[in-house]
Design an enzyme around this catalytic site. Structure first.
Site, PDB file in Angstrom:
ATOM      1  N   PRO A   1      -5.414  -0.972  -5.187  1.00 28.05           N
ATOM      2  CA  PRO A   1      -6.284  -1.362  -4.072  1.00 28.05           C
ATOM      3  C   PRO A   1      -6.052  -0.420  -2.895  1.00 28.05           C
ATOM      4  O   PRO A   1      -4.914  -0.188  -2.504  1.00 28.05           O
ATOM      5  CB  PRO A   1      -5.799  -2.784  -3.734  1.00 28.05           C
ATOM      6  CG  PRO A   1      -4.386  -2.845  -4.215  1.00 28.05           C
ATOM      7  CD  PRO A   1      -4.300  -1.908  -5.392  1.00 28.05           C
TER       8      PRO A   1
ATOM      9  N   CYS B   1       1.527  -4.849   1.612  1.00 25.05           N
ATOM     10  CA  CYS B   1       0.904  -4.034   2.655  1.00 25.05           C
ATOM     11  C   CYS B   1       1.782  -3.998   3.901  1.00 25.05           C
ATOM     12  O   CYS B   1       2.145  -5.040   4.437  1.00 25.05           O
ATOM     13  CB  CYS B   1      -0.479  -4.579   3.005  1.00 25.05           C
ATOM     14  SG  CYS B   1      -1.271  -3.539   4.237  1.00 25.05           S
TER      15      CYS B   1
HETATM   16  C1  LIG Z   1      -5.648   4.040   2.711  1.00 27.85           C
HETATM   17  C2  LIG Z   1      -4.791   3.064   1.959  1.00 27.85           C
HETATM   18  C3  LIG Z   1      -5.216   1.733   1.841  1.00 27.85           C
HETATM   19  C4  LIG Z   1      -4.412   0.819   1.135  1.00 27.85           C
HETATM   20  N1  LIG Z   1      -4.857  -0.471   1.017  1.00 27.85           N
HETATM   21  C5  LIG Z   1      -4.118  -1.359   0.286  1.00 27.85           C
HETATM   22  C6  LIG Z   1      -4.586  -2.682   0.067  1.00 27.85           C
HETATM   23  O1  LIG Z   1      -5.673  -3.083   0.514  1.00 27.85           O
HETATM   24  N2  LIG Z   1      -3.791  -3.512  -0.661  1.00 27.85           N
HETATM   25  C7  LIG Z   1      -2.580  -3.112  -1.196  1.00 27.85           C
HETATM   26  O2  LIG Z   1      -1.896  -3.900  -1.847  1.00 27.85           O
HETATM   27  N3  LIG Z   1      -2.143  -1.844  -1.016  1.00 27.85           N
HETATM   28  C8  LIG Z   1      -2.870  -0.970  -0.321  1.00 27.85           C
HETATM   29  N4  LIG Z   1      -2.449   0.315  -0.195  1.00 27.85           N
HETATM   30  C9  LIG Z   1      -1.259   0.744  -0.962  1.00 27.85           C
HETATM   31  C10 LIG Z   1      -1.694   1.304  -2.319  1.00 27.85           C
HETATM   32  O3  LIG Z   1      -2.276   0.311  -3.130  1.00 27.85           O
HETATM   33  C11 LIG Z   1      -0.502   1.913  -3.092  1.00 27.85           C
HETATM   34  O4  LIG Z   1       0.467   0.912  -3.289  1.00 27.85           O
HETATM   35  C12 LIG Z   1       0.118   3.091  -2.358  1.00 27.85           C
HETATM   36  O5  LIG Z   1      -0.862   3.953  -1.826  1.00 27.85           O
HETATM   37  C13 LIG Z   1       1.038   3.885  -3.294  1.00 27.85           C
HETATM   38  O6  LIG Z   1       0.308   4.318  -4.428  1.00 27.85           O
HETATM   39  P1  LIG Z   1      -0.308   5.828  -4.537  1.00 27.85           P
HETATM   40  O7  LIG Z   1       0.825   6.769  -4.214  1.00 27.85           O
HETATM   41  O8  LIG Z   1      -0.764   5.918  -5.971  1.00 27.85           O
HETATM   42  O9  LIG Z   1      -1.399   5.920  -3.546  1.00 27.85           O
HETATM   43  C14 LIG Z   1      -3.181   1.230   0.537  1.00 27.85           C
HETATM   44  C15 LIG Z   1      -2.795   2.567   0.662  1.00 27.85           C
HETATM   45  C16 LIG Z   1      -3.576   3.487   1.352  1.00 27.85           C
HETATM   46  C17 LIG Z   1      -3.106   4.911   1.436  1.00 27.85           C
END
Ligand SMILES: Cc1cc2nc3c(=O)[nH]c(=O)nc-3n(C[C@H](O)[C@H](O)[C@H](O)COP(=O)(O)O)c2cc1C
Length: 332
Positions: free
Chosen positions: A18, A102
């Site tokens: 997400p 979050c």
């Molecule tokens: C712009 C942005 C928005 C995010 N929104 C959410 C969210 O709505 N809910 C959530 O559980 N994590 C949210 N996250 C965290 C991501 O789901 C994820 O855990 C985090 O980015 C690490 O994974 P990645 O390195 O693959 O991006 C958000 C991260 C980013 C950068």
């Protein structure tokens, strides 16, 4: 290979994370078309959802054609969270995910998101309320803990499993790390060892190599990819092909890439309307242009174009270029 989540068999556990403001219906549709085990909606704040705050229901727009959608809800009170869960279940969600990861102050100040990790008793009441409200599989997304002195994800996961949660996703950072440093995939192993339900590793996974390393170090049952899919809706299918041997995606290049971006652009405009759609589209267009290193002046023209028709006419020149070598690093 894979595992069951309720009555669904997840053959290829490579999930879309997400991302608020990014994993909306147009983007989830695109990612699903290439192939993904699950695609998770942007988080929906339960309070705003129940009071029908403008803009909130769009986030929960599920898309009847996407049957692997998980809807994430966030909030601090068990009652409204249970009510929100029932509503999104009625709207067709197949899986409901509880946000306990979050780090945003807006959420943690309101005592939800990762702040729930600091009060496990309250977190348990909330999880029980959501799991008891719907017949759907309920999952939990969290981090390693609040900070390095309180890495309590294994305890939380054990407690969540006891309350009926069917899968746990762990972002390999603490809340106090926000997005700094590197995700600690090895630390996820303590969660894997604490529960019998599937555990999914998340954080800094951007391709087959990083996914494989994350799986090896964590012992996790699958991976979740967020920022690595920005500008690359085929990324999950690529990772799945490399790890689980599923058919690889046809990654669009040249005129096919232009067409894909033009269609995505159009989908955003019709989903949000022209004003909001134009603003939302800029992020995605920027990531697509990163892929082919569009010259800065042309990039600026695309991102500041006065009307969607102008964007459309600029896209062939901006995007029909050879992709530049992909970095294994994520932008902070
Ligand atoms: C712009 C942005 C928005 C995010 N929104 C959410 C969210 O709505 N809910 C959530 O559980 N994590 C949210 N996250 C965290 C991501 O789901 C994820 O855990 C985090 O980015 C690490 O994974 P990645 O390195 O693959 O991006 C958000 C991260 C980013 C950068």
């Amino acid at each position: 290979m894979g595992f069951d989540l309720g009555d669904r068999h997840i053959a290829s556990p490579v999930f879309l994370a997400p991302l608020a403001g990014i994993t909306d219906l147009p983007f989830r549709t695109l990612v699903s078309r290439f192939g993904a085990g699950l695609v998770v909606s942007e988080m929906i704040a339960s309070g705003e959802f129940l009071t029908a705050r403008p803009g909130t229901r769009e986030k929960a727009e599920l898309g009847a054609a996407i049957d692997n959608t998980s809807v994430q809800i966030a909030g601090r009170e068990p009652g409204p969270m249970a009510e929100a869960a029932r509503m999104v279940a009625d709207m067709g969600a197949k899986v409901i995910d509880i946000n306990m990861g979050c780090p945003a102050k807006k959420l943690t100040g309101g005592y939800s998101g990762s702040a729930l990790m600091r009060d496990p008793d309250h977190a348990l009441r909330l999880i029980e309320a959501v799991a008891g409200a719907v017949d759907l599989p309920v999952t939990l997304k969290t981090r390693l803990g609040w900070d390095d002195n309180a890495r309590n994800a294994p305890d939380l996961a054990r407690m969540a499993e006891g309350a009926g949660v069917r899968m746990v996703v762990i972002h390999g950072r603490t809340r106090c790390q926000f997005y700094k440093g590197r995700a600690d995939w090895k630390a996820i192993r303590a969660v894997r060892d604490a529960v019998t339900i599937p555990v999914i590793a998340n954080g800094d996974i951007v391709g087959g190599a990083s996914a494989l390393t994350a799986l090896k170090l964590s012992g996790a049952d699958g991976v979740m990819v967020g920022r690595g899919a920005q500008g690359a809706p085929w990324r999950l299918a690529e990772i799945s092909a490399e790890i689980y041997g599923t058919p690889g995606p046809v990654v669009p290049e040249g005129p096919d890439f232009v067409r894909l971006v033009a269609d995505h652009h159009e989908a955003m405009l019709s989903f949000y309307g022209v004003d909001l759609g134009t603003r939302v589209a800029r992020k995605h267009l920027g990531w697509y242009m990163d892929r082919v290193a569009t010259p800065p002046a042309l990039r600026r023209q695309v991102l500041t174009a006065p009307a969607p028709e102008v964007v459309r006419t600029l896209l062939p020149d901006a995007l029909d270029r050879p992709p530049v070598a992909r970095s294994e690093r994520l932008a902070a």
